[in-house]
Scaffold this motif. Structure first.
Motif, PDB file in Angstrom:
ATOM      1  N   ARG A  12       0.399  -1.489   0.451  1.00  0.00           N
ATOM      2  CA  ARG A  12       0.405   0.238   0.012  1.00  0.00           C
ATOM      3  C   ARG A  12       0.472   1.501  -0.436  1.00  0.00           C
ATOM      4  O   ARG A  12       2.056   1.473   0.509  1.00  0.00           O
ATOM      5  CB  ARG A  12      -0.875  -0.443   1.000  1.00  0.00           C
ATOM      6  N   ASN A  13       0.511   1.841  -0.821  1.00  0.00           N
ATOM      7  CA  ASN A  13       0.974   3.432  -1.115  1.00  0.00           C
ATOM      8  C   ASN A  13       1.165   3.806   1.272  1.00  0.00           C
ATOM      9  O   ASN A  13      -0.328   3.544   1.007  1.00  0.00           O
ATOM     10  CB  ASN A  13       0.441   4.706  -1.968  1.00  0.00           C
ATOM     11  N   ASN A  14       2.818   4.737   1.634  1.00  0.00           N
ATOM     12  CA  ASN A  14       2.322   5.202   2.466  1.00  0.00           C
ATOM     13  C   ASN A  14       2.132   4.782   3.243  1.00  0.00           C
ATOM     14  O   ASN A  14       1.315   4.603   4.796  1.00  0.00           O
ATOM     15  CB  ASN A  14       1.512   6.881   2.273  1.00  0.00           C
ATOM     16  N   SER A  15       2.189   3.283   3.250  1.00  0.00           N
ATOM     17  CA  SER A  15       1.482   2.613   4.611  1.00  0.00           C
ATOM     18  C   SER A  15       3.105   2.198   5.634  1.00  0.00           C
ATOM     19  O   SER A  15       4.044   3.255   5.690  1.00  0.00           O
ATOM     20  CB  SER A  15       1.908   0.512   4.183  1.00  0.00           C
ATOM     21  N   PHE A  16       3.107   2.249   7.310  1.00  0.00           N
ATOM     22  CA  PHE A  16       3.152   1.918   7.894  1.00  0.00           C
ATOM     23  C   PHE A  16       4.424   1.394   8.070  1.00  0.00           C
ATOM     24  O   PHE A  16       5.546   1.554   8.848  1.00  0.00           O
ATOM     25  CB  PHE A  16       2.144   1.661   9.560  1.00  0.00           C
ATOM     26  N   SER A  17       3.963   0.169   7.305  1.00  0.00           N
ATOM     27  CA  SER A  17       5.387  -0.776   7.374  1.00  0.00           C
ATOM     28  C   SER A  17       6.489  -0.012   6.415  1.00  0.00           C
ATOM     29  O   SER A  17       7.435  -0.429   6.820  1.00  0.00           O
ATOM     30  CB  SER A  17       4.564  -1.658   6.679  1.00  0.00           C
ATOM     31  N   GLY A  18       6.204   0.513   5.581  1.00  0.00           N
ATOM     32  CA  GLY A  18       7.289   1.518   4.142  1.00  0.00           C
ATOM     33  C   GLY A  18       7.880   2.447   5.784  1.00  0.00           C
ATOM     34  O   GLY A  18       8.824   2.605   5.320  1.00  0.00           O
ATOM     35  N   MET A  19       6.850   3.065   6.666  1.00  0.00           N
ATOM     36  CA  MET A  19       7.216   4.201   7.089  1.00  0.00           C
ATOM     37  C   MET A  19       8.720   3.781   8.526  1.00  0.00           C
ATOM     38  O   MET A  19       9.824   4.416   8.631  1.00  0.00           O
ATOM     39  CB  MET A  19       6.232   4.989   8.049  1.00  0.00           C
ATOM     40  N   VAL A  20       7.866   2.419   8.670  1.00  0.00           N
ATOM     41  CA  VAL A  20       8.723   1.345   9.916  1.00  0.00           C
ATOM     42  C   VAL A  20       9.939   0.965   8.915  1.00  0.00           C
ATOM     43  O   VAL A  20      11.374   1.741  10.086  1.00  0.00           O
ATOM     44  CB  VAL A  20       8.281   0.369  10.917  1.00  0.00           C
ATOM     45  N   ALA A  21       9.866   0.669   7.864  1.00  0.00           N
ATOM     46  CA  ALA A  21      11.234   0.484   7.415  1.00  0.00           C
ATOM     47  C   ALA A  21      11.890   1.485   6.886  1.00  0.00           C
ATOM     48  O   ALA A  21      13.552   1.148   7.101  1.00  0.00           O
ATOM     49  CB  ALA A  21      10.772  -0.193   5.839  1.00  0.00           C
ATOM     50  N   LYS A  67      22.199  -9.341  -3.086  1.00  0.00           N
ATOM     51  CA  LYS A  67      22.117  -8.632  -1.253  1.00  0.00           C
ATOM     52  C   LYS A  67      23.080  -9.664  -0.191  1.00  0.00           C
ATOM     53  O   LYS A  67      22.999 -10.919  -0.164  1.00  0.00           O
ATOM     54  CB  LYS A  67      20.775  -8.440  -0.925  1.00  0.00           C
ATOM     55  N   ASP A  68      24.289  -8.936   1.022  1.00  0.00           N
ATOM     56  CA  ASP A  68      24.542  -9.435   2.012  1.00  0.00           C
ATOM     57  C   ASP A  68      23.698 -10.175   3.139  1.00  0.00           C
ATOM     58  O   ASP A  68      23.813 -11.104   3.986  1.00  0.00           O
ATOM     59  CB  ASP A  68      25.256  -8.501   3.016  1.00  0.00           C
ATOM     60  N   ALA A  69      22.620  -9.063   3.344  1.00  0.00           N
ATOM     61  CA  ALA A  69      21.532  -9.445   4.517  1.00  0.00           C
ATOM     62  C   ALA A  69      20.247  -8.595   3.708  1.00  0.00           C
ATOM     63  O   ALA A  69      19.668  -8.051   3.038  1.00  0.00           O
ATOM     64  CB  ALA A  69      21.662  -8.757   5.665  1.00  0.00           C
ATOM     65  N   ILE A  70      19.338  -9.418   4.870  1.00  0.00           N
ATOM     66  CA  ILE A  70      17.363  -8.501   4.456  1.00  0.00           C
ATOM     67  C   ILE A  70      16.750  -8.075   5.756  1.00  0.00           C
ATOM     68  O   ILE A  70      17.411  -8.555   6.895  1.00  0.00           O
ATOM     69  CB  ILE A  70      16.675  -9.617   3.717  1.00  0.00           C
ATOM     70  N   LEU A  71      16.698  -7.231   5.558  1.00  0.00           N
ATOM     71  CA  LEU A  71      15.335  -6.626   6.848  1.00  0.00           C
ATOM     72  C   LEU A  71      14.044  -6.893   6.291  1.00  0.00           C
ATOM     73  O   LEU A  71      13.420  -6.567   4.901  1.00  0.00           O
ATOM     74  CB  LEU A  71      15.557  -5.467   7.276  1.00  0.00           C
ATOM     75  N   PHE A  72      13.289  -6.961   6.760  1.00  0.00           N
ATOM     76  CA  PHE A  72      11.730  -7.555   6.686  1.00  0.00           C
ATOM     77  C   PHE A  72      11.130  -6.729   7.488  1.00  0.00           C
ATOM     78  O   PHE A  72      11.272  -6.408   8.648  1.00  0.00           O
ATOM     79  CB  PHE A  72      11.238  -9.192   6.583  1.00  0.00           C
ATOM     80  N   VAL A  73      10.154  -5.649   7.075  1.00  0.00           N
ATOM     81  CA  VAL A  73       8.807  -5.514   7.561  1.00  0.00           C
ATOM     82  C   VAL A  73       7.497  -5.913   7.603  1.00  0.00           C
ATOM     83  O   VAL A  73       7.533  -5.528   5.751  1.00  0.00           O
ATOM     84  CB  VAL A  73       9.603  -3.868   7.442  1.00  0.00           C
ATOM     85  N   THR A  74       7.026  -6.201   7.749  1.00  0.00           N
ATOM     86  CA  THR A  74       5.681  -6.547   8.101  1.00  0.00           C
ATOM     87  C   THR A  74       4.661  -5.979   8.211  1.00  0.00           C
ATOM     88  O   THR A  74       4.662  -5.993  10.065  1.00  0.00           O
ATOM     89  CB  THR A  74       5.676  -8.023   7.572  1.00  0.00           C
ATOM     90  N   PRO A  75       3.062  -5.672   7.995  1.00  0.00           N
ATOM     91  CA  PRO A  75       2.068  -5.391   9.076  1.00  0.00           C
ATOM     92  C   PRO A  75       1.647  -7.170   8.892  1.00  0.00           C
ATOM     93  O   PRO A  75       2.020  -8.177   8.806  1.00  0.00           O
ATOM     94  CB  PRO A  75       0.991  -5.123   7.592  1.00  0.00           C
ATOM     95  N   GLU A  76       0.528  -7.494   9.916  1.00  0.00           N
ATOM     96  CA  GLU A  76      -0.528  -8.399   9.961  1.00  0.00           C
ATOM     97  C   GLU A  76      -1.618  -8.738   9.101  1.00  0.00           C
ATOM     98  O   GLU A  76      -2.304  -7.854   9.252  1.00  0.00           O
ATOM     99  CB  GLU A  76      -0.926  -8.561  11.006  1.00  0.00           C
ATOM    100  N   HIS A  77      -1.874  -9.422   8.561  1.00  0.00           N
ATOM    101  CA  HIS A  77      -3.211  -9.685   7.304  1.00  0.00           C
ATOM    102  C   HIS A  77      -3.443 -10.976   8.322  1.00  0.00           C
ATOM    103  O   HIS A  77      -3.035 -12.542   7.695  1.00  0.00           O
ATOM    104  CB  HIS A  77      -2.638 -10.052   6.175  1.00  0.00           C
ATOM    105  N   ALA A 109      11.203  -7.419  11.235  1.00  0.00           N
ATOM    106  CA  ALA A 109      10.006  -6.608  12.246  1.00  0.00           C
ATOM    107  C   ALA A 109       8.514  -6.484  12.108  1.00  0.00           C
ATOM    108  O   ALA A 109       7.943  -6.072  10.787  1.00  0.00           O
ATOM    109  CB  ALA A 109      10.223  -4.675  12.191  1.00  0.00           C
ATOM    110  N   SER A 110       7.694  -6.176  12.514  1.00  0.00           N
ATOM    111  CA  SER A 110       6.338  -6.381  12.286  1.00  0.00           C
ATOM    112  C   SER A 110       5.224  -5.406  13.273  1.00  0.00           C
ATOM    113  O   SER A 110       6.409  -4.366  14.158  1.00  0.00           O
ATOM    114  CB  SER A 110       5.929  -7.843  12.962  1.00  0.00           C
ATOM    115  N   GLN A 111       4.632  -4.801  12.493  1.00  0.00           N
ATOM    116  CA  GLN A 111       3.965  -3.411  13.153  1.00  0.00           C
ATOM    117  C   GLN A 111       2.261  -3.006  12.891  1.00  0.00           C
ATOM    118  O   GLN A 111       2.000  -4.168  12.245  1.00  0.00           O
ATOM    119  CB  GLN A 111       4.084  -2.493  12.213  1.00  0.00           C
TER     120      GLN A 111
END
Length: 181
Positions: A12-21, A67-77, A109-111
């Motif tokens: 989603r545009n302007n998602s909280f997950s995107g802002m957290v990431a 990539k050497d490493a990955i950051l995952f940021v997710t909402p919950e569905h 990270a989840s939010q």
């Protein structure tokens, strides 16, 4: 230089997950090269594509592989991860035996806008990452509740205690990357 891929579970545009990431990515040391990996354009994984994958699959796999490493940021569905995130995991782990996620240290990270903080999504994602052979930061666990209250109108984190906490997670991720590097 460490190359960090950032995968945001919300498309989603302007998602909280995107802002957290973005907020978390900004906390990595300056010698870490950060790239957000786009997942919204990936067609649903289909094993029929294993012999002749769409170019978008090939491009995504190549980006993950470098990539050497990955950051995952997710909402919950529905107490799990969003379909787009699961699809991205599938696309880059196939065809069988060509898993480009393997061995990459991960931070999850989840939010959520609720008090549950995306707990279910966080643990479902960790379950998949275990199978994909991704060593994952165990502590601190990053669950962010009431994410709608964490940012100002410019998308900047407003709580210093949250910034401090997220920095401990980034530091743990960097320690894992160094240890495994």
């Amino acid at each position: 230089m460490t190359k960090l891929g950032v995968v945001v579970g919300s498309i989603r545009n302007n998602s909280f997950s995107g802002m957290v990431a973005k907020a978390i990515a900004d906390l990595y040391p300056s010698d870490v090269e950060v790239e957000f990996l786009e997942i919204a354009n990936l067609p649903l994984y289909n094993q029929d594509y294993d012999q002749d994958s769409p170019q978008v699959y090939k491009d995504f796999r190549a980006k993950v592989a470098e990539k050497d490493a990955i950051l995952f940021v997710t909402p919950e569905h529905n107490r799990s991860i969003p379909a787009a995130l699961k699809n991205a995991l599938d696309v880059a782990s196939r065809p069988w035996g060509e898993n480009v996620w393997s061995g990459k240290p991960a931070l999850v990270a989840s939010q959520s806008i609720s008090g549950i903080s995306g707990f279910g999504a966080n643990h479902h994602l960790r379950q998949s990452l275990a199978f994909l052979n991704m060593p994952t930061v165990q502590q601190p666990e990053v669950y962010l509740a009431n994410s709608q209250d964490l940012f100002d109108e410019n998308g900047k984190l407003v709580r210093e205690d949250t910034v401090t906490f997220l920095q401990t997670a980034v530091d743990a991720h960097m320690n894992l990357i160094t240890k495994l590097g």
